[in-house]
Write a protein that holds these residues in place. Structure first.
Motif, short mmCIF file in Angstrom:
data_model
loop_
_atom_site.label_atom_id
_atom_site.label_comp_id
_atom_site.label_asym_id
_atom_site.label_seq_id
_atom_site.Cartn_x
_atom_site.Cartn_y
_atom_site.Cartn_z
N LEU A 30 -39.12 -7.75 -60.88
CA LEU A 30 -37.98 -8.63 -60.58
C LEU A 30 -37.08 -8.82 -61.81
N PRO A 31 -37.63 -9.12 -62.99
CA PRO A 31 -36.75 -9.23 -64.16
C PRO A 31 -35.95 -7.95 -64.44
N GLN A 91 -33.15 -7.89 -61.97
CA GLN A 91 -32.14 -8.91 -62.34
C GLN A 91 -31.28 -8.44 -63.51
N ASN A 92 -31.92 -7.85 -64.51
CA ASN A 92 -31.16 -7.34 -65.65
C ASN A 92 -30.24 -6.19 -65.24
N GLN A 127 -28.91 -5.83 -62.26
CA GLN A 127 -27.82 -6.46 -61.52
C GLN A 127 -26.82 -7.10 -62.48
N ASN A 128 -27.31 -7.76 -63.51
CA ASN A 128 -26.42 -8.39 -64.50
C ASN A 128 -25.60 -7.33 -65.25
N ASN A 159 -22.89 -6.27 -62.92
CA ASN A 159 -21.85 -7.32 -62.90
C ASN A 159 -21.01 -7.25 -64.17
N PHE A 161 -33.95 -12.28 -54.24
CA PHE A 161 -32.98 -11.44 -54.95
C PHE A 161 -32.13 -10.66 -53.94
N ASP A 199 -29.72 -13.03 -52.19
CA ASP A 199 -28.64 -13.51 -53.06
C ASP A 199 -27.60 -12.42 -53.35
N ASN A 200 -28.05 -11.17 -53.37
CA ASN A 200 -27.16 -10.07 -53.78
C ASN A 200 -26.75 -9.15 -52.63
#
Length: 362
Positions: free
Chosen positions: A131-132, A135-136, A138-139, A142, A186, A189-190
């Motif tokens: 998951l991290p 998330q990274n 996805q960031n 972005n 996740f 949210d995305n």
């Protein structure tokens, strides 16, 4: 009359290809030493109705060869990349800088998969880092102003389900639920898909009755009634996908989209393997494509087709395991069809011409 027929046929052909099936993709694995060059593969894909390709990595030659083809591309970060992606946001940014930005948007990258069947490795460190890492990633997307244009996901084996029969009782295995809760949040949210690998072929191998084969191949059969809701299922693919939908619903994420990252049927195998044959592979893939084109959906998700990536574009002659593992290719390395499932544009045009050609009176 001939002029009218010509214009009608021209219109139908244009309409046919302008309304291609965006939900049908193919997996392009590279565990082989005899694959054609990426440019030849890009040309091959353009001759088919396949609109999306899933890569297991991010081979720059392939991504570049698919530029300006309008073919959607799924690229992947390997399981071995997950620790660095999870621990260092700069690692994710560098991954995007190396594998996406030099090619996008000419190469239509639509999804990045972080890892493949990570949960069922049962490696607690890798599972906790998944998951991290997502998330990274996805960031980083972005940060490159590509949020919403390129999604992030990961791909799961059907073994994440602890219960799948009947489909209405589908549940994720309790041991995977803690990790899945964060992953599903996740996805919600995305707006990214939950990717799964259903293979009716493996279901048939564990239950090789003739009626099970017909159920797996979308062929005429008596169907199977879901004892939980009374719905009759006519094929294994729908049953497997709906069991995942039920599992998502049970976790409170029924609106998370499902993507079939892999499904297919081998045309050959070892003498002790049950099910591989040209006839069965052609029936499964051909009938699956027809089922997806019908837009009927599944009993629990009617009226739309799940994004589905066929396995696979080519045979991979270096893959380990039983013979069937090296015999899933729709095409041979010389670019000839292994068997025809109706995805070649030339065969589709021939069918259209035959269908609308004025028939001579006897």
């Amino acid at each position: 009359m001939a002029t009218f027929f010509f214009f009608l046929l021209s219109f139908l052909i244009c309409f046919h290809f302008s309304s291609a099936e965006p939900f049908i993709g193919v997996n392009y694995g590279q565990v082989a030493d005899n694959l054609p060059p990426p440019s030849a593969t890009a040309k091959l894909l353009k001759s088919t109705s396949i609109e999306k390709v899933r890569l297991y990595g991010a081979d720059p030659a392939i991504i570049k060869a698919l530029a300006n083809t309008e073919i959607g591309i799924v690229i992947g970060a390997a399981n071995g990349d997950i620790p660095s992606l999870a621990s260092d946001p700069n690692s994710a940014a560098q991954w995007i800088n190396s594998n996406v930005l030099p090619f996008y948007p000419a190469s239509k990258i639509i999804l990045i998969t972080v890892g493949n069947e990570v949960l069922t490795t049962n490696d607690p460190n890798l599972i906790n880092q998944l998951l991290p890492a997502m998330q990274n990633m996805q960031n980083a997307i972005n940060g490159a102003s590509l949020g919403g244009k390129i999604k992030v996901s990961t791909v799961h084996s059907m073994a994440v389900l602890g219960q799948s029969d009947p489909p209405s009782s589908g549940l994720f295995s309790p041991s995977y639920q803690p990790a899945l809760k964060g992953l599903l949040q996740f996805h919600k949210d995305n707006g990214s898909p939950f990717a799964i690998n259903p293979y009716p072929f493996f279901a048939y191998q564990s239950d090789s009755r003739p009626e099970t084969l017909a159920f797996c191949l979308f062929q005429p059969n008596a169907g199977r009634v879901d004892s939980g809701n009374g719905i009759k299922y006519m094929n294994m693919f729908d049953a497997q996908v709906d069991s995942v939908h039920s599992a998502l619903s049970a976790m409170g994420f029924k609106d998370v989209e499902i993507m079939v990252a892999e499904t297919g049927w081998p045309y050959s195998g070892d003498s002790n393997e049950v099910g591989p044959s040209i006839e069965n592979a052609k029936a499964y893939n051909g009938n699956l494509i027809a089922h997806l084109k019908s837009m009927v959906g599944t009993p629990l998700m009617p009226g739309k087709s799940v994004d589905t990536y066929l396995f696979a574009l080519y045979d991979e002659d270096l893959k380990p395991g039983p013979g069937s593992e090296r015999a899933f290719g729709l095409y041979k390395s010389d670019l000839s069809m292994t068997y025809d499932v109706g995805i070649s544009k030339s065969s589709q045009v021939s069918e259209l011409i035959y269908s609308f050609e004025p028939k001579k009176k006897l």
